[in-house]
Write a protein that holds these residues in place. Structure first.
Motif, PDB file in Angstrom:
ATOM      1  N   LEU A   1      31.777  40.237  26.394  1.00 15.46           N
ATOM      2  CA  LEU A   1      32.732  39.388  25.685  1.00 15.46           C
ATOM      3  C   LEU A   1      34.012  39.310  26.511  1.00 15.46           C
ATOM      4  O   LEU A   1      34.443  40.301  27.102  1.00 15.46           O
ATOM      5  CB  LEU A   1      33.082  39.971  24.317  1.00 15.46           C
ATOM      6  N   PHE A   2      34.629  38.135  26.511  1.00  7.21           N
ATOM      7  CA  PHE A   2      35.906  37.922  27.188  1.00  7.21           C
ATOM      8  C   PHE A   2      36.869  37.279  26.205  1.00  7.21           C
ATOM      9  O   PHE A   2      36.614  36.191  25.690  1.00  7.21           O
ATOM     10  CB  PHE A   2      35.707  37.020  28.416  1.00  7.21           C
TER      11      PHE A   2
ATOM     12  N   VAL B   1      41.992  40.467  20.045  1.00  8.61           N
ATOM     13  CA  VAL B   1      40.707  39.987  19.516  1.00  8.61           C
ATOM     14  C   VAL B   1      39.625  41.037  19.740  1.00  8.61           C
ATOM     15  O   VAL B   1      38.835  41.351  18.841  1.00  8.61           O
ATOM     16  CB  VAL B   1      40.304  38.655  20.181  1.00  8.61           C
ATOM     17  N   LEU B   2      39.600  41.604  20.942  1.00 10.19           N
ATOM     18  CA  LEU B   2      38.578  42.604  21.251  1.00 10.19           C
ATOM     19  C   LEU B   2      38.804  43.907  20.490  1.00 10.19           C
ATOM     20  O   LEU B   2      37.836  44.612  20.172  1.00 10.19           O
ATOM     21  CB  LEU B   2      38.547  42.870  22.755  1.00 10.19           C
ATOM     22  N   ASP B   3      40.055  44.216  20.168  1.00  4.13           N
ATOM     23  CA  ASP B   3      40.328  45.390  19.324  1.00  4.13           C
ATOM     24  C   ASP B   3      39.627  45.233  17.979  1.00  4.13           C
ATOM     25  O   ASP B   3      39.018  46.176  17.458  1.00  4.13           O
ATOM     26  CB  ASP B   3      41.833  45.556  19.102  1.00  4.13           C
ATOM     27  N   ARG B   4      39.726  44.030  17.432  1.00  5.09           N
ATOM     28  CA  ARG B   4      39.076  43.754  16.140  1.00  5.09           C
ATOM     29  C   ARG B   4      37.558  43.781  16.272  1.00  5.09           C
ATOM     30  O   ARG B   4      36.857  44.312  15.401  1.00  5.09           O
ATOM     31  CB  ARG B   4      39.550  42.393  15.607  1.00  5.09           C
TER      32      ARG B   4
ATOM     33  N   GLU C   1      40.890  45.452  29.720  1.00 10.37           N
ATOM     34  CA  GLU C   1      41.661  45.066  28.540  1.00 10.37           C
ATOM     35  C   GLU C   1      41.098  43.819  27.880  1.00 10.37           C
ATOM     36  O   GLU C   1      41.132  43.671  26.653  1.00 10.37           O
ATOM     37  CB  GLU C   1      43.124  44.825  28.937  1.00 10.37           C
ATOM     38  N   LEU C   2      40.514  42.927  28.683  1.00  6.06           N
ATOM     39  CA  LEU C   2      40.026  41.640  28.173  1.00  6.06           C
ATOM     40  C   LEU C   2      38.510  41.560  28.094  1.00  6.06           C
ATOM     41  O   LEU C   2      37.966  40.475  27.861  1.00  6.06           O
ATOM     42  CB  LEU C   2      40.545  40.499  29.061  1.00  6.06           C
ATOM     43  N   PHE C   3      37.816  42.688  28.278  1.00  7.19           N
ATOM     44  CA  PHE C   3      36.352  42.664  28.346  1.00  7.19           C
ATOM     45  C   PHE C   3      35.723  43.773  27.512  1.00  7.19           C
ATOM     46  O   PHE C   3      36.185  44.923  27.526  1.00  7.19           O
ATOM     47  CB  PHE C   3      35.874  42.826  29.794  1.00  7.19           C
ATOM     48  N   ILE C   4      34.642  43.440  26.826  1.00  7.44           N
ATOM     49  CA  ILE C   4      33.750  44.417  26.205  1.00  7.44           C
ATOM     50  C   ILE C   4      32.368  44.201  26.797  1.00  7.44           C
ATOM     51  O   ILE C   4      31.885  43.065  26.863  1.00  7.44           O
ATOM     52  CB  ILE C   4      33.689  44.255  24.672  1.00  7.44           C
TER      53      ILE C   4
END
Length: 266
Positions: free
Chosen positions: A152-153, A158-161, A182-185
């Motif tokens: 995910l990017f 947003v990724l914290d949620r 920080e911007l990737f899962i």
């Protein structure tokens, strides 16, 4: 201690924030390589976007890519697959449904290819920065291939949620979810991490853990830093990554890899 292998994270560690290699870093890596030390890039990147970095260093050899999910060997004949930890597309269907519903950008990767369902100018610039050319398809679910990574990017909040939701709902099942930036899962096989890949590679090279130096900057580097005899974090790492390291060097913008190699090898 005579170290025989250096495992290097790429983004945020080897490269500065402009995604560049500096001349002092290149020269130092070439010098230690010429003395017989193995240089192994260990990155979340795919092989295709890692190879230009290896070539800029003037090297060939083995690369650990996709955060440990894929190990490839690169030489004048091309790239060959050494090892991969793959899983079925059906294993990520609940997460795909979530990402589609929430409008969060994602891609899925095989060892050598990346697939996306949509792209905006924002994502185009991200892929360009990382030297990636994804393939646009109608639905990744219909590809009929096993994959090594689902990413995910999105913006950090947003990724914290997403992390909270997926952990509460156990959407990733038996797979492994990590924050690779920080911007990737990233979601991968539970066996896939840089530490396991480095361990397997070291065994084939008959190199002991205490003969390895690993340098990284983020949570996806912790396993390889723990496996290595000397785990070094760059100064720009999160505090808990620095606390887990054996040593801390200068930041990626201050030639931290260059400084660490000069300190521990010369």
């Amino acid at each position: 201690m005579n170290y025989r292998l250096i495992a290097l994270d790429v983004d945020g560690t080897l490269l500065n924030d402009d995604h560049e290699l500096t001349d002092p870093t290149i020269e130092t890596i070439q010098e230690v390589h010429d003395q017989g030390c193995h240089i192994v890039l260990c990155t979340g990147r795919a092989p295709a976007s890692t190879l230009p970095i290896l070539e800029q260093l003037g090297l060939e050899g083995t690369m650990i890519t996709h955060n440990g999910a894929v190990t490839v060997h690169a030489d004048e004949r091309g790239q060959s697959l050494v090892n991969e930890f793959a899983f079925d597309m059906k294993d990520i269907e609940p997460m795909l449904a979530y990402a589609r519903r929430e409008g969060i950008h994602f891609d899925v990767c095989t060892a050598f290819n990346m697939y996306i369902e949509r792209i905006s100018e924002y994502e185009k610039q991200m892929y360009k920065k990382f030297l990636i050319s994804p393939k646009l398809v109608t639905s990744v679910s219909e590809l009929g291939v096993r994959i090594v990574k689902f990413t995910l990017f999105a913006q950090s909040e947003v990724l914290d949620r997403v992390q909270q939701d997926w952990e509460e709902q156990k959407l990733y099942g038996d797979l492994r979810m990590i924050r690779s930036g920080e911007l990737f899962i990233d979601v991968m096989s539970p066996e896939a991490n840089k530490g396991n890949a480095l361990k397997a590679l070291a065994a084939t090279l008959e190199i002991e853990p205490q003969e390895i130096v690993a340098i990284g900057n983020y949570y996806n580097d912790l396993e390889m830093m723990a496996f290595a005899g000397l785990g070094i974090a760059v100064e720009n790492s999160p505090n808990d990554v620095k606390e887990a390291a054996d040593a801390v060097t200068l930041s990626n913008n201050d030639n931290g890899v260059h400084e660490a190699i000069r300190k521990y090898f010369f």
